[in-house]
Scaffold this motif. Sequence first.
Motif, PDB file in Angstrom:
ATOM      1  N   MET A 106      -2.907  -4.939 -19.778  1.00 56.44           N
ATOM      2  CA  MET A 106      -2.529  -4.943 -18.385  1.00 56.44           C
ATOM      3  C   MET A 106      -1.721  -3.691 -18.093  1.00 56.44           C
ATOM      4  SD  MET A 106      -0.502  -7.917 -16.466  1.00 56.44           S
ATOM      5  CE  MET A 106       0.593  -7.514 -15.173  1.00 56.44           C
ATOM      6  N   ASN A 107      -2.143  -2.940 -17.111  1.00 51.43           N
ATOM      7  CA  ASN A 107      -1.471  -1.715 -16.726  1.00 51.43           C
ATOM      8  C   ASN A 107      -0.461  -2.049 -15.635  1.00 51.43           C
ATOM      9  OD1 ASN A 107      -0.684   0.848 -16.106  1.00 51.43           O
ATOM     10  ND2 ASN A 107      -2.752   1.644 -15.872  1.00 51.43           N
ATOM     11  N   LEU A 108       0.820  -1.799 -15.889  1.00 46.14           N
ATOM     12  CA  LEU A 108       1.875  -2.163 -14.951  1.00 46.14           C
ATOM     13  C   LEU A 108       2.100  -1.127 -13.868  1.00 46.14           C
ATOM     14  CD1 LEU A 108       4.431  -3.622 -17.474  1.00 46.14           C
ATOM     15  CD2 LEU A 108       2.806  -4.858 -16.051  1.00 46.14           C
ATOM     16  N   GLY A 109       1.498   0.017 -13.976  1.00 49.65           N
ATOM     17  CA  GLY A 109       1.646   1.034 -12.954  1.00 49.65           C
ATOM     18  C   GLY A 109       2.771   1.997 -13.256  1.00 49.65           C
ATOM     19  N   PRO A 110       2.933   2.992 -12.405  1.00 46.66           N
ATOM     20  CA  PRO A 110       3.893   4.054 -12.671  1.00 46.66           C
ATOM     21  C   PRO A 110       5.336   3.688 -12.339  1.00 46.66           C
ATOM     22  CG  PRO A 110       2.827   4.466 -10.593  1.00 46.66           C
ATOM     23  CD  PRO A 110       2.161   3.245 -11.193  1.00 46.66           C
ATOM     24  N   CYS A 111       5.583   2.549 -11.735  1.00 44.36           N
ATOM     25  CA  CYS A 111       6.916   2.243 -11.227  1.00 44.36           C
ATOM     26  C   CYS A 111       7.759   1.373 -12.151  1.00 44.36           C
ATOM     27  CB  CYS A 111       6.794   1.588  -9.858  1.00 44.36           C
ATOM     28  SG  CYS A 111       6.031   2.694  -8.659  1.00 44.36           S
TER      29      CYS A 111
ATOM     30  N   TRP B 101       1.182   7.369   1.413  1.00 42.72           N
ATOM     31  CA  TRP B 101       2.039   6.494   0.619  1.00 42.72           C
ATOM     32  C   TRP B 101       3.449   7.062   0.595  1.00 42.72           C
ATOM     33  CZ3 TRP B 101       0.330   1.876  -0.823  1.00 42.72           C
ATOM     34  CH2 TRP B 101      -1.047   1.676  -0.903  1.00 42.72           C
ATOM     35  N   ARG B 102       4.435   6.188   0.648  1.00 40.97           N
ATOM     36  CA  ARG B 102       5.828   6.633   0.568  1.00 40.97           C
ATOM     37  C   ARG B 102       6.140   7.148  -0.839  1.00 40.97           C
ATOM     38  NH1 ARG B 102       7.245   1.409   3.584  1.00 40.97           N
ATOM     39  NH2 ARG B 102       6.975   2.069   5.735  1.00 40.97           N
ATOM     40  N   CYS B 103       5.584   6.514  -1.846  1.00 38.79           N
ATOM     41  CA  CYS B 103       5.758   6.945  -3.240  1.00 38.79           C
ATOM     42  C   CYS B 103       4.453   7.608  -3.678  1.00 38.79           C
ATOM     43  CB  CYS B 103       6.078   5.729  -4.112  1.00 38.79           C
ATOM     44  SG  CYS B 103       6.174   6.087  -5.871  1.00 38.79           S
ATOM     45  N   GLU B 104       4.509   8.893  -3.986  1.00 37.04           N
ATOM     46  CA  GLU B 104       3.297   9.631  -4.348  1.00 37.04           C
ATOM     47  C   GLU B 104       2.674   9.103  -5.638  1.00 37.04           C
ATOM     48  OE1 GLU B 104       3.835  13.829  -4.421  1.00 37.04           O
ATOM     49  OE2 GLU B 104       4.931  13.828  -2.525  1.00 37.04           O
ATOM     50  N   ALA B 105       3.506   8.777  -6.618  1.00 35.89           N
ATOM     51  CA  ALA B 105       2.984   8.272  -7.895  1.00 35.89           C
ATOM     52  C   ALA B 105       2.248   6.955  -7.670  1.00 35.89           C
ATOM     53  CB  ALA B 105       4.121   8.075  -8.893  1.00 35.89           C
ATOM     54  N   TRP B 106       2.785   6.106  -6.817  1.00 36.86           N
ATOM     55  CA  TRP B 106       2.143   4.826  -6.518  1.00 36.86           C
ATOM     56  C   TRP B 106       0.811   5.052  -5.795  1.00 36.86           C
ATOM     57  CZ3 TRP B 106       2.325  -0.017  -7.967  1.00 36.86           C
ATOM     58  CH2 TRP B 106       1.701  -0.995  -7.197  1.00 36.86           C
ATOM     59  N   GLY B 107       0.766   5.984  -4.870  1.00 33.52           N
ATOM     60  CA  GLY B 107      -0.460   6.297  -4.139  1.00 33.52           C
ATOM     61  C   GLY B 107      -1.563   6.797  -5.058  1.00 33.52           C
ATOM     62  N   ARG B 108      -1.214   7.701  -5.980  1.00 34.18           N
ATOM     63  CA  ARG B 108      -2.206   8.206  -6.951  1.00 34.18           C
ATOM     64  C   ARG B 108      -2.712   7.070  -7.820  1.00 34.18           C
ATOM     65  NH1 ARG B 108       1.579  12.327  -7.386  1.00 34.18           N
ATOM     66  NH2 ARG B 108       2.380  11.391  -9.310  1.00 34.18           N
ATOM     67  N   TRP B 109      -1.801   6.197  -8.260  1.00 34.53           N
ATOM     68  CA  TRP B 109      -2.189   5.080  -9.118  1.00 34.53           C
ATOM     69  C   TRP B 109      -3.093   4.112  -8.361  1.00 34.53           C
ATOM     70  CZ3 TRP B 109      -0.971  -0.277  -9.512  1.00 34.53           C
ATOM     71  CH2 TRP B 109      -1.323  -0.837 -10.728  1.00 34.53           C
ATOM     72  N   GLN B 110      -2.814   3.856  -7.094  1.00 33.37           N
ATOM     73  CA  GLN B 110      -3.648   2.963  -6.281  1.00 33.37           C
ATOM     74  C   GLN B 110      -5.062   3.524  -6.132  1.00 33.37           C
ATOM     75  OE1 GLN B 110      -3.197   0.047  -5.806  1.00 33.37           O
ATOM     76  NE2 GLN B 110      -1.372  -0.498  -4.698  1.00 33.37           N
ATOM     77  N   GLU B 111      -5.168   4.825  -5.899  1.00 36.10           N
ATOM     78  CA  GLU B 111      -6.484   5.458  -5.774  1.00 36.10           C
ATOM     79  C   GLU B 111      -7.249   5.388  -7.089  1.00 36.10           C
ATOM     80  OE1 GLU B 111      -5.652   9.366  -4.355  1.00 36.10           O
ATOM     81  OE2 GLU B 111      -4.983   8.638  -2.394  1.00 36.10           O
ATOM     82  N   GLU B 112      -6.546   5.576  -8.199  1.00 31.57           N
ATOM     83  CA  GLU B 112      -7.181   5.483  -9.518  1.00 31.57           C
ATOM     84  C   GLU B 112      -7.677   4.059  -9.766  1.00 31.57           C
ATOM     85  OE1 GLU B 112      -5.493   5.420 -13.992  1.00 31.57           O
ATOM     86  OE2 GLU B 112      -4.898   7.153 -12.782  1.00 31.57           O
ATOM     87  N   GLN B 113      -6.869   3.080  -9.422  1.00 31.48           N
ATOM     88  CA  GLN B 113      -7.255   1.683  -9.614  1.00 31.48           C
ATOM     89  C   GLN B 113      -8.456   1.321  -8.736  1.00 31.48           C
ATOM     90  OE1 GLN B 113      -5.995  -0.479 -11.948  1.00 31.48           O
ATOM     91  NE2 GLN B 113      -5.058   1.419 -12.618  1.00 31.48           N
TER      92      GLN B 113
END
Length: 77
Positions: free
Chosen positions: A1-6, A25-37
């Motif tokens: 299970m990948n917990l994400g960048p946060c 996205w307010r958090c760039e790392a979260w936005g990149r991770w969402q697009e990857e997912q």
Amino acid sequence: MNLGPCKDCRERYVGCHGQGPDGTWRCEAWGRWQEEQAGNRDRSAGERFEKQIQRDYICASKERFRKMKQRGQPKRR
């Protein structure tokens, strides 16, 4: 299970995983991770679809063979 960048992020705050009024996205790392997912989900959906087509073909082929055998027809050559 990948917990994400946060996980254990010190800059995390309530609402940082949301989008601003302009859709970014307010958090760039979260936005990149969402697009990857999203890409992973699309890719795995395509793989599941291909496997389902293969299973359907195999089942249909077996059913055709079973019916030919019941009718006493020889195999095609």
